[in-house]
Design an enzyme around this catalytic site. Structure first.
Site, short mmCIF file in Angstrom:
data_model
loop_
_atom_site.label_atom_id
_atom_site.label_comp_id
_atom_site.label_asym_id
_atom_site.label_seq_id
_atom_site.Cartn_x
_atom_site.Cartn_y
_atom_site.Cartn_z
N GLY A 1 -64.08 43.80 9.48
CA GLY A 1 -64.93 42.89 8.71
C GLY A 1 -65.23 41.64 9.51
O GLY A 1 -64.48 41.28 10.42
N GLN B 1 -67.86 32.93 11.05
CA GLN B 1 -67.06 33.25 12.23
C GLN B 1 -67.91 33.32 13.50
O GLN B 1 -67.37 33.25 14.60
CB GLN B 1 -66.33 34.59 12.04
CG GLN B 1 -65.25 34.54 10.97
CD GLN B 1 -64.54 35.86 10.85
OE1 GLN B 1 -65.01 36.75 10.14
NE2 GLN B 1 -63.43 36.02 11.55
N CYS C 1 -57.22 38.65 11.43
CA CYS C 1 -58.55 38.05 11.38
C CYS C 1 -59.04 37.88 12.81
O CYS C 1 -58.28 37.45 13.68
CB CYS C 1 -58.47 36.69 10.69
SG CYS C 1 -60.05 35.85 10.56
N LEU C 2 -60.30 38.21 13.05
CA LEU C 2 -60.84 38.09 14.41
C LEU C 2 -60.87 36.63 14.88
O LEU C 2 -60.92 36.38 16.08
CB LEU C 2 -62.24 38.71 14.49
CG LEU C 2 -62.30 40.23 14.25
CD1 LEU C 2 -63.74 40.72 14.27
CD2 LEU C 2 -61.47 40.97 15.30
N HIS D 1 -61.11 39.12 1.70
CA HIS D 1 -60.84 38.31 2.90
C HIS D 1 -62.15 37.72 3.44
O HIS D 1 -62.22 36.54 3.78
CB HIS D 1 -60.15 39.22 3.93
CG HIS D 1 -59.92 38.62 5.29
ND1 HIS D 1 -58.66 38.49 5.84
CD2 HIS D 1 -60.79 38.12 6.21
CE1 HIS D 1 -58.78 37.94 7.05
NE2 HIS D 1 -60.05 37.70 7.30
N GLU D 2 -63.20 38.56 3.48
CA GLU D 2 -64.48 38.08 4.04
C GLU D 2 -65.17 37.08 3.11
O GLU D 2 -65.76 36.11 3.58
CB GLU D 2 -65.40 39.27 4.34
CG GLU D 2 -64.86 40.31 5.33
CD GLU D 2 -64.29 39.71 6.61
OE1 GLU D 2 -64.79 38.66 7.06
OE2 GLU D 2 -63.34 40.28 7.15
N HIS E 1 -63.83 33.72 3.59
CA HIS E 1 -64.41 33.02 4.75
C HIS E 1 -65.64 32.21 4.32
O HIS E 1 -65.86 31.11 4.83
CB HIS E 1 -64.86 34.02 5.82
CG HIS E 1 -63.79 34.40 6.80
ND1 HIS E 1 -63.19 33.50 7.65
CD2 HIS E 1 -63.24 35.61 7.09
CE1 HIS E 1 -62.30 34.13 8.41
NE2 HIS E 1 -62.31 35.41 8.09
NI NI Z 1 -61.18 36.96 8.94
#
Ligand code: NI
Length: 173
Positions: free
Chosen positions: A46, A51, A95-96, A137-138, A141
């Site tokens: 995701g 991000q 998380c990226l 989670h997304e 963000h």
């Molecule tokens: Ni994330």
């Protein structure tokens, strides 16, 4: 399609609320394609627009785990949780924007989400398993919230310090 650099925590853009997308435009289509490519390349399941430094309510995901199964790239514009189950589920999240750090987070096991598709239509679907964790989670963000915000302060500070160190090392490289 272009790979976009992924912001690493701590970054003020990862702490801000994102603006709703007023209409599906070519810019949004290009953003979504770039985000999917960036997510698959990372690799991750995701990615949210902030991000990559775009403060708009757009997320992409593909939580198909089976390498034999066809991919299911999803683009959700202005996603909204319309229902959440009382039953909770614990997943080890990453998380990226917080590379190589993982921690257990408890969230509703199932959620119903309504969003605008790139086709301009409103979609609604119930997610469970990894999909439910990922979509929550997304969406977090888009509200300036990271999975480490669910952790105890000491653990969160430890991870943040590691990321500060990582960013210093990357800046020097
Ligand atoms: Ni994330």
């Amino acid at each position: 399609m272009t790979l976009r650099p992924i912001l690493i925590h701590p970054d003020p853009r990862l702490k801000k609320e994102c603006a709703p997308v007023p209409a599906i435009t070519d810019d949004i289509r290009i953003l979504a394609e770039d985000m999917l490519e960036t997510m698959y390349d990372a690799p991750g399941v995701g990615l949210a627009a902030p991000q990559v430094g775009v403060m708009s309510r757009v997320i992409v995901m593909d939580c198909v785990k089976d390498p034999e199964a066809p991919p299911r790239p999803m683009v959700l514009v202005n996603p909204e949780i319309t229902w959440a189950s009382e039953a909770l589920n614990v997943y080890e999240e990453g998380c990226l924007s917080i590379p190589e750090q993982y921690a257990e987070v408890e969230r509703p096991a199932q959620v119903r989400v309504r969003w605008l598709g790139l086709d301009g239509e409103v979609h609604e679907e119930t997610f469970d398993g990894l999909w439910a964790t990922c979509v929550q989670h997304e969406i977090d963000h888009l509200n300036g919230k990271l999975f480490i915000d669910y952790l105890k302060p000491l653990k969160r500070q430890m991870i943040t310090r590691k990321m500060e160190k990582l960013k210093r090392e990357r800046a020097r490289a």
